[in-house]
Scaffold this active site. Structure first.
Site, PDB file in Angstrom:
ATOM      1  N   ASP A  88      68.704  24.478  46.002  1.00  0.00           N
ATOM      2  CA  ASP A  88      67.789  24.553  44.998  1.00  0.00           C
ATOM      3  C   ASP A  88      68.386  24.671  43.376  1.00  0.00           C
ATOM      4  O   ASP A  88      69.655  24.484  43.439  1.00  0.00           O
ATOM      5  CB  ASP A  88      67.386  26.200  45.073  1.00  0.00           C
ATOM      6  CG  ASP A  88      66.025  26.504  44.337  1.00  0.00           C
ATOM      7  OD1 ASP A  88      65.332  25.415  43.426  1.00  0.00           O
ATOM      8  OD2 ASP A  88      65.385  27.534  44.433  1.00  0.00           O
ATOM      9  N   ASP A 123      62.072  23.010  38.397  1.00  0.00           N
ATOM     10  CA  ASP A 123      60.757  23.101  38.119  1.00  0.00           C
ATOM     11  C   ASP A 123      60.534  24.186  37.287  1.00  0.00           C
ATOM     12  O   ASP A 123      61.160  25.310  37.281  1.00  0.00           O
ATOM     13  CB  ASP A 123      60.047  22.905  39.438  1.00  0.00           C
ATOM     14  CG  ASP A 123      60.514  23.822  40.420  1.00  0.00           C
ATOM     15  OD1 ASP A 123      61.632  23.735  40.585  1.00  0.00           O
ATOM     16  OD2 ASP A 123      60.038  24.728  40.795  1.00  0.00           O
ATOM     17  N   CYS A 267      62.401  46.786  69.905  1.00  0.00           N
ATOM     18  CA  CYS A 267      62.520  45.323  69.452  1.00  0.00           C
ATOM     19  C   CYS A 267      63.679  44.666  70.604  1.00  0.00           C
ATOM     20  O   CYS A 267      64.562  45.487  70.921  1.00  0.00           O
ATOM     21  CB  CYS A 267      63.403  45.233  68.167  1.00  0.00           C
ATOM     22  SG  CYS A 267      63.762  43.346  67.753  1.00  0.00           S
ATOM     23  N   CYS A 269      65.651  42.470  70.489  1.00  0.00           N
ATOM     24  CA  CYS A 269      66.613  41.106  70.029  1.00  0.00           C
ATOM     25  C   CYS A 269      67.923  41.980  70.205  1.00  0.00           C
ATOM     26  O   CYS A 269      68.208  43.244  70.140  1.00  0.00           O
ATOM     27  CB  CYS A 269      66.266  41.015  68.486  1.00  0.00           C
ATOM     28  SG  CYS A 269      67.329  42.054  67.554  1.00  0.00           S
ATOM     29  N   CYS A 272      69.271  44.561  67.904  1.00  0.00           N
ATOM     30  CA  CYS A 272      68.724  46.214  68.469  1.00  0.00           C
ATOM     31  C   CYS A 272      69.023  46.759  69.564  1.00  0.00           C
ATOM     32  O   CYS A 272      68.776  47.883  69.878  1.00  0.00           O
ATOM     33  CB  CYS A 272      67.308  45.926  68.156  1.00  0.00           C
ATOM     34  SG  CYS A 272      66.623  45.763  66.447  1.00  0.00           S
TER      35      CYS A 272
END
Ligand code: GUN
Ligand code: ZN
Length: 626
Positions: A88, A123, A267, A269, A272
């Site tokens: 960016d 931008d 969760c 994942c 976790c």
């Protein structure tokens, strides 16, 4: 370069080609802060399977040590990542901190020097509260800057003003670049202004050329991924995984929760797996663990979206996810308002249509179905219309006995008052009717039936209730006089190709399967159509020749340039780069006539894209040739 692998409306699974490899989209690019790497780029790759990263070139530029390293060894070496890296430009810093001491040319040039795979222009960010006139100036400045450099990513700006967004997108599309971010959406995300976000994405998409991937800049919350992909976004970046983690906030597809709120963490994942330990950790460890969770959840949502695109189930997924928050529900409603635009990209069919509530009826396929019934359908010559209540599919089976009993006595035509509106029974195998799963206690709109009766001008109408309804038919003496099978093939063909009565001129012969379903259509001994499993027709060469002579150019045509003709005649597929013209009414999965520049018919096949896409993509298949 961008190539499509699979698509479902504006949603797509694609291949984004970069100097450092190919990225499969939709993709999530974790943001790496070169000053502080909470989770290392290597872990991003190994643990989370991130294919591409994004970092900020302005941060690198500003700090001597980082700048020298990046200029000497490149940004990939600086980050320790050998895959594609987007950079960016510092627009966000300029927006947050006011003036940045850098110029557009300089920062784009710097991004190129450090070997960025996708460099971004500087931008001008226009937040939602920006006045129209000011937002317009920002757009003009952004376009001016886009013209003065050769940046890879040109950002669509225009605040919340649809006309500015579309204008900016149209102008940027004329310039050379490889990617279009949609900018200034972070404040909308943060305030849950999802409905406006829908307008911003759609109006940007309207102006952008379809062959470039679209990046939703600064959108890192999985809550919005399904909606954004449905509307044609291909890339996301996330710094949210880390920002949220620093405030102990855990991201989920249905919202955000503070770690301390989590009494029953469900969760699955890996982050976790020992959840109770997370609460006991020191701040740094805790932040890291939560960041890991946030990344797992985000990448997992991207995968679920891809699977949904693959199965043709993204609408259902979006409708489900949009029930997670009232403002997402507003976004869903807003999507419904764009059905006319979305219809242009809507495929002819999918595997199924699950009704999940009234909002399902705002899908573009329902809009098309209703429109085509009123524009393309021709009713049979019947004395009375019998309106049957919504019921199980296929209607012809459910109502087999009723239809038979009435038809033996009365010249009647049958229409089901379904959730889709009035459905002539002939359409009961066709998408979306035959493939739809609808609760039986759902209320159907009565007004559409009224409109149908009025438009098609039936002399008599009877609403079927039960066996007693027969008695009301006593006065009609003439039995059914039209051929229901012929009515069916004509109805489907007109719906699919437009009105084309001459296609069936001659002696019609139908070949049916053992269970009585029409499989093939012959006219004067020539095989013209077969029935596909979505209830529509496959065009045989005989049928293609007839339609080619009946329908005027460019109807149903995909015209290709001379280089491709010989290949297509051999049965090879039509690649989009060879398409020179195409009927604007063609939709993905439509049967099409392939012609050369002089409208000589050279083949027949099934489109994978619409006109805008065929004319824009330089890679990939436009028509699968039969
Ligand atoms: N990061 C988040 N939003 C934006 C934006 O609009 N432009 C740029 N360049 N970066 C962003
Ligand atoms: Zn987790």
């Amino acid at each position: 370069m961008f190539e499509l692998k699979e698509m479902d409306g504006l949603a797509r699974i694609g291949k984004f080609y970069t100097k450092h490899g190919v990225v499969e989209t939709p993709a999530l690019l974790p943001v790496i802060n070169p000053n502080y790497m909470l989770i290392s780029p290597n872990e991003m790759k190994e643990k989370f399977k991130a294919e591409m990263l994004i970092t900020n070139s302005y941060i690198i530029y500003k700090k001597n040590e980082l700048r020298e390293k990046a200029l000497k060894n490149g940004v990939h070496s600086l980050l320790g990542f050998d895959g594609p890296v987007m950079t960016d430009s510092g627009s966000f810093q300029m927006y947050v901190y006011g003036d940045v001491e850098i110029e557009n040319r300089e920062i784009v040039d710097f991004q190129k020097k450090i070997g960025s795979d996708v460099s971004t222009i500087l931008d001008i960010i226009s937040p939602p509260d920006r006045k129209y006139e000011d937002a317009k100036k920002d757009v003009e400045e952004t376009i001016k800057r886009a013209k003065e450099v050769e940046a890879d990513a040109l950002t669509v700006q225009g605040s919340v003003y649809p006309d500015l967004r579309e204008y900016c997108a149209t102008e940027l599309s004329k310039l050379d670049c490889i990617l279009h971010p949609v900018g200034s959406v972070v404040p909308l995300m943060e305030k849950y202004r999802f409905s406006e976000l829908v307008d911003v994405i759609v109006s940007s998409k309207k102006g952008l050329i379809p062959s470039r991937p679209v990046h939703l800049f600064g959108c890192g919350h999985p809550m919005i991924f399904p909606v954004a992909v449905l509307l044609g976004c291909d890339l996301f970046d996330s710094s949210s995984y880390a920002k949220y983690a620093r405030h102990n906030r855990m991201m989920f597809p249905d919202g955000t929760k503070n770690v301390d709120e989590m009494k029953y963490p469900a969760c699955p994942c890996p982050g976790c797996s020992n959840f109770d330990e997370i609460k006991e950790m020191n701040e740094n460890e805790k932040t890291r663990k939560i960041a890991e969770h946030n990344l797992y959840v985000s990448f997992s949502e991207i995968k679920k979206i891809k699977q949904a695109v693959h199965e043709g189930g993204l609408w259902e997924m979006v409708e489900e996810r949009c029930r997670a928050h009232p403002f997402l529900l507003s976004a869903l409603k807003k999507i419904g308002e764009h059905k006319e635009f979305l219809e242009r990209f809507e495929p002819v069919s999918r595997k199924s249509f699950f009704y999940t509530g009234k909002a399902s009826l705002s899908r573009p396929i329902v809009y098309r179905f209703r429109k085509r019934i009123f524009e393309r359908y021709e009713k049979p010559e019947a004395d009375i219309l019998v309106v049957l209540p919504e019921s199980e599919r296929p209607y012809s089976k459910t109502y087999h006995d009723v239809i038979k009993k009435i038809s033996e006595k009365v010249n009647a035509h049958f229409v089901v008052n379904s959730v889709f509106g009035p459905v002539p029974v002939e359409f009961d195998e066709m998408y979306p009717v035959g493939q739809s799963v609808v609760p039986m206690d759902v209320e159907c709109e009565k007004d559409l039936v009224k409109e149908y009766v009025k438009t098609f001008d039936y002399p008599n109408v009877l609403f079927w209730e039960n066996e007693k309804t027969f008695e009301k038919l006593e006065s009609f003496k003439k039995k059914s006089s039209f051929n229901a099978d012929v009515q069916k093939i004509k109805s489907v063909a007109f719906y699919q190709f437009g009105k084309c009565p001459d296609l069936f001129k001659g002696k019609i012969k139908l070949v049916k399967s053992k269970n009585g379903k029409i499989r093939n259509v012959f006219v004067d001994g020539e095989h013209i159509l077969s029935v596909r499993n979505d209830g529509f027709f496959t065009l045989k060469m005989g049928g293609a020749k007839k339609l080619h002579s009946i329908l005027e150019y460019p109807k149903m045509r995909v015209a290709v340039n001379d280089d491709a003709v010989a290949f297509i005649m051999e049965g090879k597929n039509v690649f989009s780069k060879f398409v020179v013209e195409c009927d604007p009414e063609i939709r993905p999965k439509d049967e099409v006539l392939i012609v050369d520049k002089n409208d000589i018919l050279i083949g027949v096949g099934r489109a994978t894209m619409n006109r805008e896409e065929m004319l824009s993509f330089k890679k990939g298949i436009a028509v699968k040739v039969r």
